[in-house]
Scaffold this motif. Sequence first.
Motif, PDB file in Angstrom:
ATOM      1  N   PRO A  38     -62.091 -90.492 -21.312  1.00 21.71           N
ATOM      2  CA  PRO A  38     -61.823 -91.783 -20.668  1.00 21.71           C
ATOM      3  C   PRO A  38     -60.377 -91.933 -20.204  1.00 21.71           C
ATOM      4  CG  PRO A  38     -61.907 -92.035 -23.047  1.00 21.71           C
ATOM      5  CD  PRO A  38     -62.209 -90.594 -22.758  1.00 21.71           C
ATOM      6  N   LYS A  39     -59.532 -90.961 -20.565  1.00 25.78           N
ATOM      7  CA  LYS A  39     -58.094 -91.168 -20.353  1.00 25.78           C
ATOM      8  C   LYS A  39     -57.653 -91.212 -18.891  1.00 25.78           C
ATOM      9  CE  LYS A  39     -55.175 -89.188 -23.335  1.00 25.78           C
ATOM     10  NZ  LYS A  39     -54.651 -88.037 -24.096  1.00 25.78           N
ATOM     11  N   VAL A  40     -58.482 -90.701 -18.004  1.00 27.78           N
ATOM     12  CA  VAL A  40     -58.062 -90.743 -16.596  1.00 27.78           C
ATOM     13  C   VAL A  40     -58.506 -92.037 -15.922  1.00 27.78           C
ATOM     14  CG1 VAL A  40     -57.923 -88.284 -16.261  1.00 27.78           C
ATOM     15  CG2 VAL A  40     -60.118 -89.411 -15.960  1.00 27.78           C
ATOM     16  N   GLY A  41     -59.219 -92.886 -16.642  1.00 25.25           N
ATOM     17  CA  GLY A  41     -59.614 -94.175 -16.058  1.00 25.25           C
ATOM     18  C   GLY A  41     -60.531 -94.024 -14.875  1.00 25.25           C
ATOM     19  N   LEU A  42     -61.506 -93.121 -14.974  1.00 26.98           N
ATOM     20  CA  LEU A  42     -62.432 -92.933 -13.852  1.00 26.98           C
ATOM     21  C   LEU A  42     -63.860 -93.332 -14.196  1.00 26.98           C
ATOM     22  CD1 LEU A  42     -61.341 -89.600 -12.171  1.00 26.98           C
ATOM     23  CD2 LEU A  42     -61.260 -91.912 -11.248  1.00 26.98           C
ATOM     24  N   GLY A  43     -64.173 -93.381 -15.493  1.00 20.37           N
ATOM     25  CA  GLY A  43     -65.562 -93.558 -15.925  1.00 20.37           C
ATOM     26  C   GLY A  43     -66.271 -94.726 -15.272  1.00 20.37           C
ATOM     27  N   MET A  44     -65.726 -95.910 -15.413  1.00 20.57           N
ATOM     28  CA  MET A  44     -66.382 -97.094 -14.868  1.00 20.57           C
ATOM     29  C   MET A  44     -66.513 -96.986 -13.349  1.00 20.57           C
ATOM     30  SD  MET A  44     -65.624-101.116 -15.602  1.00 20.57           S
ATOM     31  CE  MET A  44     -63.837-100.997 -15.691  1.00 20.57           C
ATOM     32  N   ASN A  45     -65.537 -96.357 -12.722  1.00 20.40           N
ATOM     33  CA  ASN A  45     -65.540 -96.224 -11.261  1.00 20.40           C
ATOM     34  C   ASN A  45     -66.643 -95.294 -10.775  1.00 20.40           C
ATOM     35  OD1 ASN A  45     -62.753 -97.543 -10.428  1.00 20.40           O
ATOM     36  ND2 ASN A  45     -62.472 -96.444 -12.336  1.00 20.40           N
ATOM     37  N   VAL A  46     -66.720 -94.110 -11.382  1.00 18.56           N
ATOM     38  CA  VAL A  46     -67.721 -93.145 -10.942  1.00 18.56           C
ATOM     39  C   VAL A  46     -69.123 -93.666 -11.273  1.00 18.56           C
ATOM     40  CG1 VAL A  46     -68.548 -90.779 -11.167  1.00 18.56           C
ATOM     41  CG2 VAL A  46     -66.100 -91.228 -11.112  1.00 18.56           C
ATOM     42  N   SER A  47     -69.289 -94.280 -12.434  1.00 16.77           N
ATOM     43  CA  SER A  47     -70.589 -94.826 -12.805  1.00 16.77           C
ATOM     44  C   SER A  47     -71.011 -95.931 -11.849  1.00 16.77           C
ATOM     45  CB  SER A  47     -70.553 -95.359 -14.236  1.00 16.77           C
ATOM     46  OG  SER A  47     -70.435 -94.292 -15.141  1.00 16.77           O
ATOM     47  N   PHE A  48     -70.106 -96.864 -11.612  1.00 13.60           N
ATOM     48  CA  PHE A  48     -70.414 -97.941 -10.671  1.00 13.60           C
ATOM     49  C   PHE A  48     -70.772 -97.361  -9.307  1.00 13.60           C
ATOM     50  CE2 PHE A  48     -69.066-100.619  -7.182  1.00 13.60           C
ATOM     51  CZ  PHE A  48     -69.828-101.749  -7.417  1.00 13.60           C
ATOM     52  N   GLN A  49     -69.999 -96.378  -8.866  1.00 18.41           N
ATOM     53  CA  GLN A  49     -70.230 -95.802  -7.534  1.00 18.41           C
ATOM     54  C   GLN A  49     -71.518 -94.975  -7.480  1.00 18.41           C
ATOM     55  OE1 GLN A  49     -66.507 -94.191  -5.863  1.00 18.41           O
ATOM     56  NE2 GLN A  49     -65.457 -95.944  -6.752  1.00 18.41           N
ATOM     57  N   ASP A  50     -71.937 -94.398  -8.602  1.00 18.32           N
ATOM     58  CA  ASP A  50     -73.260 -93.773  -8.663  1.00 18.32           C
ATOM     59  C   ASP A  50     -74.327 -94.812  -8.315  1.00 18.32           C
ATOM     60  OD1 ASP A  50     -72.311 -91.324  -9.541  1.00 18.32           O
ATOM     61  OD2 ASP A  50     -73.014 -91.542 -11.605  1.00 18.32           O
ATOM     62  N   GLY A  51     -74.285 -95.905  -9.055  1.00 20.73           N
ATOM     63  CA  GLY A  51     -75.280 -96.957  -8.839  1.00 20.73           C
ATOM     64  C   GLY A  51     -75.176 -97.539  -7.441  1.00 20.73           C
ATOM     65  N   PHE A  52     -73.944 -97.647  -6.952  1.00 20.62           N
ATOM     66  CA  PHE A  52     -73.721 -98.203  -5.619  1.00 20.62           C
ATOM     67  C   PHE A  52     -74.282 -97.270  -4.553  1.00 20.62           C
ATOM     68  CE2 PHE A  52     -71.238 -99.840  -2.039  1.00 20.62           C
ATOM     69  CZ  PHE A  52     -71.319-101.204  -2.269  1.00 20.62           C
ATOM     70  N   ASN A  53     -74.219 -95.964  -4.813  1.00 22.08           N
ATOM     71  CA  ASN A  53     -74.763 -94.981  -3.873  1.00 22.08           C
ATOM     72  C   ASN A  53     -76.288 -94.980  -3.896  1.00 22.08           C
ATOM     73  OD1 ASN A  53     -75.868 -92.140  -3.276  1.00 22.08           O
ATOM     74  ND2 ASN A  53     -73.779 -91.972  -2.482  1.00 22.08           N
ATOM     75  N   LEU A  54     -76.846 -95.137  -5.097  1.00 22.14           N
ATOM     76  CA  LEU A  54     -78.297 -95.012  -5.260  1.00 22.14           C
ATOM     77  C   LEU A  54     -79.063 -96.274  -4.878  1.00 22.14           C
ATOM     78  CD1 LEU A  54     -80.779 -93.466  -6.365  1.00 22.14           C
ATOM     79  CD2 LEU A  54     -80.146 -94.288  -8.659  1.00 22.14           C
ATOM     80  N   GLY A  55     -78.508 -97.422  -5.264  1.00 19.98           N
ATOM     81  CA  GLY A  55     -79.271 -98.667  -5.191  1.00 19.98           C
ATOM     82  C   GLY A  55     -79.818 -99.001  -3.813  1.00 19.98           C
ATOM     83  N   TRP A  56     -78.989 -98.933  -2.794  1.00 24.32           N
ATOM     84  CA  TRP A  56     -79.459 -99.329  -1.458  1.00 24.32           C
ATOM     85  C   TRP A  56     -80.480 -98.349  -0.916  1.00 24.32           C
ATOM     86  CZ3 TRP A  56     -78.507 -96.145   2.744  1.00 24.32           C
ATOM     87  CH2 TRP A  56     -77.495 -95.183   2.605  1.00 24.32           C
ATOM     88  N   LYS A  57     -80.369 -97.085  -1.330  1.00 23.08           N
ATOM     89  CA  LYS A  57     -81.338 -96.089  -0.857  1.00 23.08           C
ATOM     90  C   LYS A  57     -82.718 -96.405  -1.441  1.00 23.08           C
ATOM     91  CE  LYS A  57     -77.669 -92.625  -0.475  1.00 23.08           C
ATOM     92  NZ  LYS A  57     -77.022 -91.439  -1.085  1.00 23.08           N
ATOM     93  N   VAL A  58     -82.752 -96.697  -2.738  1.00 17.99           N
ATOM     94  CA  VAL A  58     -84.010 -97.075  -3.377  1.00 17.99           C
ATOM     95  C   VAL A  58     -84.557 -98.348  -2.731  1.00 17.99           C
ATOM     96  CG1 VAL A  58     -85.042 -97.874  -5.549  1.00 17.99           C
ATOM     97  CG2 VAL A  58     -83.427 -95.968  -5.568  1.00 17.99           C
ATOM     98  N   ALA A  59     -83.674 -99.318  -2.552  1.00 18.48           N
ATOM     99  CA  ALA A  59     -84.118-100.608  -2.007  1.00 18.48           C
ATOM    100  C   ALA A  59     -84.723-100.444  -0.614  1.00 18.48           C
ATOM    101  CB  ALA A  59     -82.941-101.587  -1.971  1.00 18.48           C
ATOM    102  N   LEU A  60     -84.063 -99.660   0.237  1.00 19.89           N
ATOM    103  CA  LEU A  60     -84.559 -99.502   1.604  1.00 19.89           C
ATOM    104  C   LEU A  60     -85.835 -98.660   1.641  1.00 19.89           C
ATOM    105  CD1 LEU A  60     -81.334 -99.193   3.795  1.00 19.89           C
ATOM    106  CD2 LEU A  60     -82.594-101.228   3.073  1.00 19.89           C
ATOM    107  N   ALA A  61     -85.960 -97.730   0.694  1.00 22.15           N
ATOM    108  CA  ALA A  61     -87.202 -96.950   0.617  1.00 22.15           C
ATOM    109  C   ALA A  61     -88.351 -97.854   0.167  1.00 22.15           C
ATOM    110  CB  ALA A  61     -87.025 -95.773  -0.339  1.00 22.15           C
ATOM    111  N   VAL A  62     -88.098 -98.680  -0.853  1.00 16.85           N
ATOM    112  CA  VAL A  62     -89.132 -99.601  -1.345  1.00 16.85           C
ATOM    113  C   VAL A  62     -89.569-100.560  -0.244  1.00 16.85           C
ATOM    114  CG1 VAL A  62     -89.548-101.545  -2.911  1.00 16.85           C
ATOM    115  CG2 VAL A  62     -88.451 -99.471  -3.771  1.00 16.85           C
ATOM    116  N   ARG A  63     -88.633-101.056   0.502  1.00 23.59           N
ATOM    117  CA  ARG A  63     -88.961-102.015   1.567  1.00 23.59           C
ATOM    118  C   ARG A  63     -89.615-101.352   2.773  1.00 23.59           C
ATOM    119  NH1 ARG A  63     -83.734-105.131   3.137  1.00 23.59           N
ATOM    120  NH2 ARG A  63     -84.985-105.546   4.979  1.00 23.59           N
ATOM    121  N   GLY A  64     -89.641-100.023   2.790  1.00 28.03           N
ATOM    122  CA  GLY A  64     -90.232 -99.330   3.931  1.00 28.03           C
ATOM    123  C   GLY A  64     -89.315 -99.327   5.149  1.00 28.03           C
TER     124      GLY A  64
END
Lengths: 642, 642
Positions: free
Chosen positions: A348-374
């Motif tokens: 955790p010492k480089v202070g990246l964890g929350m950022n990379v995790s958030f950005q994972d979800g940020f990258n994935l979420g809209w793709k799932v949402a747009l696929a679900v919506r067709g």
Amino acid sequence: MAASAESYTDVLIVGAGPAGLAVAYWMARCGINARVVDKRDTKILRGHADGLRSRTIELFDSMGIAHRVMQEGDHSAELMYWRPNDKGELKRAGNTGFSSGTASPYKMAMLSQGRVERFILDAIKDSSDLEVERGVVAESLSYDQSPEDHGQKYPITVKLRTLSEEEATPFSHPGISKVPAARDDQQDLIQKRKHPVGTVETVRAKYLIGCDGAHSWTRKQLNIPFEGSNTDHIWGVVDMVPITDFPDIRRTTSLDSRNGHLLIIPREGNVVRLYVPLQEDEVSATFDRSAVTLDTLRNRVKKILSPFSFDFKICHWWTVYQVGRRLAQSVNKGRVYLAGDAVHTHSPKVGLGMNVSFQDGFNLGWKVALAVRGVAHPSILDTYASERHQLAKMLIDFDRRWSAFFLQEEQKQKAVDTSSAPEDNSAAMSSLFRETELFTEGHASFYGKSCLVHKGSTAMAKHLVAGERFLPAIVRNQAGGRPSWTTRLLESDGRFRILILAGDMRLKDQKNRVSSLGEKLTELLMRFTPPKSKLDSIIEVKAIHTAPWLEVELSDFPPAVHQFDEEQGWDYSKVWSDSKCFWEPQCVGNAYEVWGVDKSRGAIVALRPDQYIGWMGEIEDVAGLTQYFERVLQEVRPRSLL
Amino acid sequence: MAASAESYTDVLIVGAGPAGLAVAYWMARCGINARVVDKRDTKILRGHADGLRSRTIELFDSMGIAHRVMQEGDHSAELMYWRPNDKGELKRAGNTGFSSGTASPYKMAMLSQGRVERFILDAIKDSSDLEVERGVVAESLSYDQSPEDHGQKYPITVKLRTLSEEEATPFSHPGISKVPAARDDQQDLIQKRKHPVGTVETVRAKYLIGCDGAHSWTRKQLNIPFEGSNTDHIWGVVDMVPITDFPDIRRTTSLDSRNGHLLIIPREGNVVRLYVPLQEDEVSATFDRSAVTLDTLRNRVKKILSPFSFDFKICHWWTVYQVGRRLAQSVNKGRVYLAGDAVHTHSPKVGLGMNVSFQDGFNLGWKVALAVRGVAHPSILDTYASERHQLAKMLIDFDRRWSAFFLQEEQKQKAVDTSSAPEDNSAAMSSLFRETELFTEGHASFYGKSCLVHKGSTAMAKHLVAGERFLPAIVRNQAGGRPSWTTRLLESDGRFRILILAGDMRLKDQKNRVSSLGEKLTELLMRFTPPKSKLDSIIEVKAIHTAPWLEVELSDFPPAVHQFDEEQGWDYSKVWSDSKCFWEPQCVGNAYEVWGVDKSRGAIVALRPDQYIGWMGEIEDVAGLTQYFERVLQEVRPRSLL
């Protein structure tokens, strides 16, 4: 076991930390039928991650919450180095300015993860009724992957059990002080359960997103290997209110004393976080982690900081961890995805964890949402792996390099005669800092070529790179004159965007080029927009031009950027000017220079819903632009029928 | 009538608009036993005032809510002028930049009063349990002024009646669209009553603050004359979503057509406010205000804006008013005070109403709070009248001048042959704008000499004026390096402040001067601080020096600015540096220049809790400073006993 219930949802998210909440945000914004469960009774209130890099805050700006982070967080501009001098006295050895390789409206902020989650939860509430169901654990997963046909709409079955208060309360180390929660977090302390304790609910879902941390239950169900190993580093971390005469306790500090290395991270209010090495005096293999108490940390810090005094009475949070540097072998199996710490763990010492995790979800979420919506082809989901798994690998590599640096420092110190000073590595550390800055700040994401990222010519926008963030700049709204950073005006609302960088609209030729583009864009939009929806509901077109603000009119622009609505009138939000505003010192009219775009001729840039660049081309290249969207979006009205 | 209840409170506030909430804010921050009642069922959600001047937002910064105003409000940098050209065609005739005479971190913002009240309510909640009791009306007042002695502790008796829903719902004009409330305002829509409908409660209070608007019940109980008259101007105001091809509908615009004058105020989201003159076509004396409908306004605007198209379907709010320019003859009788519209009414067109009302309450609240707590001499309350009644007079004068300007425009147009264009007065309007800017932005308050304002030499701080605001600047925190505007670091928490402008602490002589000052200040603080309270609980000492950030240490400064606490450790919030920070483009190290203070020798400035300058002097002038506080504060430990 209480009576069982059964229900259907399009997307089930397990875990409501930064990754899970980022996915949930997209579900809320895109109107997806989704659920989020978390086994804890309440959201995190103290401790855990605390570092926000500038790219994360830029994304928060696109969600409307950056101003809250900037108000509450602490902001350090410099990293200070301390080490013993020739006489063995602990002294400042220099400092590095935290800068960011490319301009950003935001700089690093230090703020407790709990507050960050509060802001995302509020953004979710602003656009939907989606609420995190707390005290709920996923217990069984079955995934019918075989006949992946249209008949099998809900291939995932998960059993969720409602936990008792005892089961849902996470372990907390002794010695933590009672500190009241923030006013707007207090509602979260009230126990709410959808079902009685013990209820097992069977949920059928189209997608399952496992954001359930380093010990991910989801990952284990999928039998995805989590490769790597625990290192020998055992660290303590403590968030406390310091009582010390060490002068840089409120400055981000990397301190090497003969008694070990200390990382000091000042935080919101009067809290300071310390990273304390624990294994030095003991042989690591036999080190008993469970024997560590708050006093162990206190005494280690006292020794490291000596001859400065150190103590604390108020402790917000503390824990001990052994750095596990691990990477999941893959980020999904079919429609079951992993994000955040379920994919990667590191120091955790480089202070990246929350950022990379958030950005994972940020990258994935809209793709799932747009696929679900067709709206989009489900194939866009493949880019989650190619984009984020690669970044996770880079993160692990970076962590290895960065941690080695700290370790090397310590080993050196142990190796040398204690009467001489450890070697000064602050210059080397500073240089590593500079070298990796684009990565750590999130200003480079290295997203490769895919259906979502077209890597073509960059001649028309020399400083922009497909697959990278759209470089932030300040522009003025054409209709009203209000200056805004592009990070705010490119709102994360689930839409793709075509940015017409319209160039100088005072020039007749240029106006004709843009006008011709406008006509073709309307046709393009119609192909991907459901018949009864607004023409900007799937792809929004915005324009940014270079003429001085008062020298062109909104009506000079094609209808696609000032659409008419029977109730709302003309849309005034879509045309912006790259020109000066005396009100805002940073609004100097240099956006085109930042982007490397010709001020007369302009360009087109297509942005994905997450503001990453998908495609770039000349104003005439509608064919290329069309091709890009054909690969990404479901056509709802074929060109032949228009 | 339901059963009667009786209770005691130190301060009763009647009316929870901007003035009442400002008073309530101070009660919350200073821990005063207070109550706030309002006859409306809910806080205002739409309409009413909407203009926030930069000084108001600076004060919001000191309350921690400025960032929310800046995020939600609309921001116009220019005022546009439109008038017919030689051919009679309606054209842009020029524009004036809204600037502010002196630097401010904030510029004008346009935002619905309801949102502004939301932010103040949240700030109140952050520091107390004080809640507005809605649907409660004050019905009788008795004030026992005769034996103003210590035995008569609660001289004011007010009867409060809990209203029914019907009684508490304000009149609303027909034609207003259903627009959902903001997420965080929705809680306010739920009916809550402390007592059953009809309950009459007798409240005994030490102070009563009437913030109950133009038709103030409190003012009437006191028989304070409300002098002035209704003018002939009858105006309509409408907040709507425009459907128009008029190009400047999202720009602040003063438009003179042959058919009347229109003032256009763009607002948050897609709302635009229009001020529409109604009396022109009719003879004013016989004008029937009650006959005005939403269509009357719509048709007037259509005519004025012609040949541009105009209409709307969504109306957020509208009303009709006749400008009443009135001033209460006094602002209090004994301990019963008036603030806001109860003191002054005027045209809303200058966008000052909410600002002056809020600032009335902001001026009064801390004085009442400190008198109730026994911290300050009750005589400081006399300055409320001298400071704010005078400003109310200036406001009325300004309104007369400004409105005359609009009226003159219209009369001119009516007088001239309709085939010729009205005279171009945009230059004159622009010039009036500039001339009055310091007043309108709230950058000049003209507070005269009093126990709270010592008008002495200004040689040591040439650009600062006692009785005026402390000029905002950006400085860096010495302990951490974080840049901050002074408006944020001088928090409105009820404390007086001594600012040691410490000059260049690298110079030995200067350090000695400051050190000697520090010793004397500790003695000064002790005289006014209750024995068991922290030494900074009544007066806080802060220092701002000019040495480069890393060239001095916190320990170079006297203990008064880095106090030690057994639990909290050293205080790191009190010492600031006027030096550059590469992170923040506006942080250039020019604060001393802004203040006109010598960078080597510095000065002392004493600030009142509302951030207005009370006293200024040389570093040695502790005698003058002491004299200032002796006139203001109750001595709790006489000098002889120290």
